[in-house]
Design an enzyme around this catalytic site. Sequence first.
Site, mmCIF file in Angstrom:
data_model
loop_
_atom_site.group_PDB
_atom_site.id
_atom_site.type_symbol
_atom_site.label_atom_id
_atom_site.label_comp_id
_atom_site.label_asym_id
_atom_site.label_seq_id
_atom_site.Cartn_x
_atom_site.Cartn_y
_atom_site.Cartn_z
ATOM 1 N N ASP A 265 3.338 -1.534 6.290
ATOM 2 C CA ASP A 265 3.595 -1.302 4.877
ATOM 3 C C ASP A 265 4.747 -0.315 4.678
ATOM 4 O O ASP A 265 4.797 0.748 5.309
ATOM 5 C CB ASP A 265 2.329 -0.755 4.214
ATOM 6 C CG ASP A 265 2.507 -0.496 2.740
ATOM 7 O OD1 ASP A 265 2.802 -1.448 2.008
ATOM 8 O OD2 ASP A 265 2.369 0.681 2.328
ATOM 9 N N GLU A 302 7.545 -4.294 6.097
ATOM 10 C CA GLU A 302 7.925 -4.350 4.693
ATOM 11 C C GLU A 302 8.976 -3.262 4.509
ATOM 12 O O GLU A 302 8.697 -2.077 4.672
ATOM 13 C CB GLU A 302 6.749 -4.082 3.762
ATOM 14 C CG GLU A 302 7.173 -4.185 2.292
ATOM 15 C CD GLU A 302 6.287 -3.415 1.337
ATOM 16 O OE1 GLU A 302 6.409 -3.649 0.123
ATOM 17 O OE2 GLU A 302 5.484 -2.582 1.783
#
Length: 617
Positions: A265, A302
Amino acid sequence: MDEVTLSPSTELGAVPQADGRTRFEAWAPNADTLTLSLSTGAEVRMERRDRGYFEAFADAPAGTRYRYRFPNGDELADPASRSQPEDVLGPSEVVDTRSFAWTDAEWHGIALGDSVTYELHVGTFTPEGTFDAAVERLDELADLGVTAVEPMPIAEFPGGRNWGYDGVFPFAPESSYGGPFGFQRFVDAAHARGLAVVLDVVYNHLGPQGNVLPRYGPYFSRRFGTPWGDALNLDGVGGDEVRRYIGENALRWFEEFHVDALRLDAVHGIVDPTARPILGLLARASDELSERLGRSLLLIAESGLNDSRMIRARREGGLGLHAQWADELHHAIHVVLTGERDGYYADYGRVAQIATAYRSGYVHTGEWSEHLQRRWGNDTTGVPSERFVVFTQNHDQVGNRATGDRLAELAGLDGQKVAAGLVLLSPFPPLLFQGEEYGETNPFLYFVSHGDPELIEAVRSGRRAEFERLDRADEPPDPAAEDTFERSRLDRGKLGRAEHAGVRELYRELLRLRREEPALANTDRGDLDVATDEATKTLVLARSSAEERAVAIFNLAGGDGEVHVEGASRTLGRVLDSSEERFGGPGARSPGELLAGRVTDVGLRPRSFALYTGRAA
């Protein structure tokens, strides 16, 4: 500890031993002494080791609850707890995850270029909201053409309603979902159906409620922060031990839970100015473990940086991560279909940007960004297509809207279908968001169930302020309300309606063609041609292989369109039109063939596309 592989000789947390005892290890440089307090009533003074580590052995079989007691009498859960059956404020639990009876010995993973990933939120994916209930839906996903499932973060979080990015025990699968053994059953069942498992993990911050790490040591940086909280300390005093904590967590998902890939993330929030960045070390460690285990292990970032060094090989000066979420194809499609231009959407709005994303993976490769007010991105030449994961929806692009509205609500089912064609016929591995495959219109909202009233009010205020800053008129629903969570559940009853069943059939057919048609399976962007017309909002995408050519013609406008298509050297036959009745449409207007050597006028209904294939000359 080996700094290169992040593979220490011992393990953090509670680890059952062959002699029946359990070994406990914690990094607690803030404590002069540490005592292991067991639910059996036993207490064990832990031995202090080098660099602030504490160790103890105890008769603590699986199921034993425990905490660590500090000199001031405070008893806290284990930062490396494998199980938190009483939620984030409860004790940790000894579990023997290595005792699980795996049935996937013949599983070796899938190639990234063949992946079709399905992102899901365990709590809203089924009425039960558990790993075991999700297993019952895996056959449907395999039938659709999905090859990998990606749960949103499952690290133990406060309460039972949360996106997962507020997790505070990174080693412990969420108890309300089914805990560690529930997750192992889910992974094993996925592999039995030929599905890989991608797990979303968060190494840029931890949530606030139940976060015990600051009490133990300098896990967090005093110099760097993130929009979500304090950054992890990777470059200060104790930074090596924090690196070990992250590395051991990542490798444990691969080894003990047989996960195939980790989605990292917001890596732009992992602040690491050292000469050996943690992301590069994780990539090397994953590659080494993959070699040892004999199965594919992947790291997917990401990243909001548009920095191809993230996914370039180490021999090319990159960090060696295997892929990244590539947002810009989504942004380009979204703005053309919806007309929204607020926030980061200010940089988009031209059909030609979709073509740029096809050619480069990014839209911005060093150009000026109106939103950022600076140049953004760098060159992607030579980066394989399989390193860019693309989508029309995901949890961020839906859930970070004030009212969680999906593309089917914003652009209608026809708009979603044409967007699906733009993504699924691209040379990049696609990702679907739960419910997208049948045109789900229930929102996916932001929800929490924190137990601290002040924290809940801070979350409410933060959400309101975020959308006021964007000048959005919509009031975000209360994140703490149970109804906000319930409204976010999937409604598969919509599949009983022809228009939604048609959407699913289109997805299924596109994924079949993507697998079986050589031109669509070829990911070489050098074999791709794309032409656009801003005035008519049309796009023609041609893809080729040695033996086949495929041409997709898109009308992104809200009215009927007509595209003049140059004839190929061979006649191409239509294999689908998204307006066909079988896909829930009113019927196709496009011709059945693109004739060789002739210009064909291809009529298309509003927000629709047609695909033609045939043998190459």
